[in-house]
Design an enzyme around this catalytic site. Sequence first.
Site, PDB file in Angstrom:
ATOM      1  CD  GLU A 123       6.406  18.558 -30.134  1.00  0.00           C
ATOM      2  OE1 GLU A 123       5.873  18.336 -31.217  1.00  0.00           O
ATOM      3  OE2 GLU A 123       7.548  18.161 -29.815  1.00  0.00           O
ATOM      4  CG  ASP A 125       3.002  19.513 -31.744  1.00  0.00           C
ATOM      5  OD1 ASP A 125       3.838  20.372 -31.507  1.00  0.00           O
ATOM      6  OD2 ASP A 125       3.215  18.299 -31.682  1.00  0.00           O
ATOM      7  CD  GLU A 127       2.544  17.629 -35.902  1.00  0.00           C
ATOM      8  OE1 GLU A 127       3.778  17.515 -35.820  1.00  0.00           O
ATOM      9  OE2 GLU A 127       1.765  16.657 -35.849  1.00  0.00           O
ATOM     10  CB  THR A 141      -4.504  19.382 -31.511  1.00  0.00           C
ATOM     11  OG1 THR A 141      -5.520  18.422 -31.196  1.00  0.00           O
ATOM     12  CG2 THR A 141      -5.126  20.564 -32.248  1.00  0.00           C
ATOM     13  CG  HIS A 150       5.530   5.872 -24.832  1.00  0.00           C
ATOM     14  ND1 HIS A 150       6.172   6.906 -24.191  1.00  0.00           N
ATOM     15  CD2 HIS A 150       4.832   5.193 -23.881  1.00  0.00           C
ATOM     16  CE1 HIS A 150       5.889   6.844 -22.885  1.00  0.00           C
ATOM     17  NE2 HIS A 150       5.083   5.829 -22.678  1.00  0.00           N
ATOM     18  N   GLY A 152       1.066   9.360 -27.293  1.00  0.00           N
ATOM     19  CA  GLY A 152       0.610  10.635 -27.818  1.00  0.00           C
ATOM     20  C   GLY A 152      -0.892  10.791 -27.664  1.00  0.00           C
ATOM     21  CD1 TRP A 218       6.242  12.357 -41.018  1.00  0.00           C
ATOM     22  CD2 TRP A 218       4.146  12.595 -40.288  1.00  0.00           C
ATOM     23  NE1 TRP A 218       6.134  13.613 -40.481  1.00  0.00           N
ATOM     24  CE2 TRP A 218       4.868  13.786 -40.007  1.00  0.00           C
ATOM     25  CE3 TRP A 218       2.807  12.512 -39.920  1.00  0.00           C
ATOM     26  CZ2 TRP A 218       4.265  14.895 -39.396  1.00  0.00           C
ATOM     27  CZ3 TRP A 218       2.215  13.614 -39.284  1.00  0.00           C
ATOM     28  CH2 TRP A 218       2.948  14.790 -39.030  1.00  0.00           C
ATOM     29  N   GLY A 222       0.329   8.244 -44.610  1.00  0.00           N
ATOM     30  CA  GLY A 222       1.464   7.469 -44.116  1.00  0.00           C
ATOM     31  C   GLY A 222       2.676   7.492 -45.014  1.00  0.00           C
ATOM     32  NE  ARG A 301      -0.861   6.036 -30.477  1.00  0.00           N
ATOM     33  CZ  ARG A 301      -0.745   7.334 -30.729  1.00  0.00           C
ATOM     34  NH1 ARG A 301      -1.745   7.973 -31.316  1.00  0.00           N
ATOM     35  NH2 ARG A 301       0.349   7.981 -30.407  1.00  0.00           N
TER      36      ARG A 301
END
Length: 346
Positions: A123, A125, A127, A141, A150, A152, A218, A222, A301
């Site tokens: 994918e 994107d 968004e 993006t 998981h 990203g 989200w 959030g 993350r």
Amino acid sequence: MASIASSPPLPLPMLSLAVVLLLALCARGGEARPPPPLHGVRPLAFDEGYTQIFGSANLALLRDGRRVRLTLDESTGAGFASQDVFLHGFFSAAIKLPADYAAGVVVAFYLSNGDVYEKTHDELDFEFLGNVRGREWRVQTNVYGNGSTHAGREERYDLPFDPTDDFHHYSILWTSDRIIFYVDETPLREVVRTAAMGAAFPSKPMSLYATIWDGSAWATLGGRYRVNYKYAPFVAEFADLAIQGCAVDPTDRSSAAAAAAASSCGAGLDPLAVSSAEQRAAMAAFRRAHTSYSYCHDRRRYPVALSECAAAGLLPGRMFGPDGMKQHRRHRASPRGHRGAQDDVM
């Protein structure tokens, strides 16, 4: 609307007032014009390259199919997709986003093969994430490869213009060795394929999509701010729909067939080639000024940054906090209207 010719003549002062009111109405609610088409890119009419995928009457074709209006209301959103499947190409649209209160609304322009490869999809994107009144839309993006959601590779930006006022071009270049996202003719992100990325670099044929939908769970802080249908309908418009891509047979999933199709049309895929020093300087300036989140700096993350984050051109780490969000400098006495990072509505 009755024509001026069929109405009694207006006294000059009243006529002037009428003109002023007409101009004001046009400025606020008139039909915006897309910018000139991108150099070297031929836009397609809807029936030349696209098909509706959901939304029934919430998708409307205007100007002989050269403009598409997508609407989100309480019943449904809407979306369309390319008729063909592509392995690499240049994909672009001029987009105007919903105005006023748009919290929870998501408008997306993206490539995906999730309908074919459910567990190993790729994918790419754009968004567009709506916001509360008075706060700007956010643009995100995404790059996913082989089902790697998981891991990203998201980046988020504050645009230097109001995307609800006028149309602006948003484009994705996808080749065998790099991915570039553009706003108008300015590149804002480049992902160069590395050996360490492996299958995480999108490498399977994809379709092009454009959608509007309810992302209340989200999209804005959030999920704190949800879609408020009191402000519906939410309308996004698409124009200058362009595809310069390598179409492949969707029924033949062999890598050899896809590679052969891609090699036959690989030349000249990037009409906005990021090759000049001027283009690279423009990209660096945009990124410094407008990047509000970078996965490469999100140490919560990713304690160890992903492989491509070591590439040249990485934004300075001092710009970002440990969560990857851009840090706002604080002053001892904040001027009225100044807000820190914690005040931002995402």
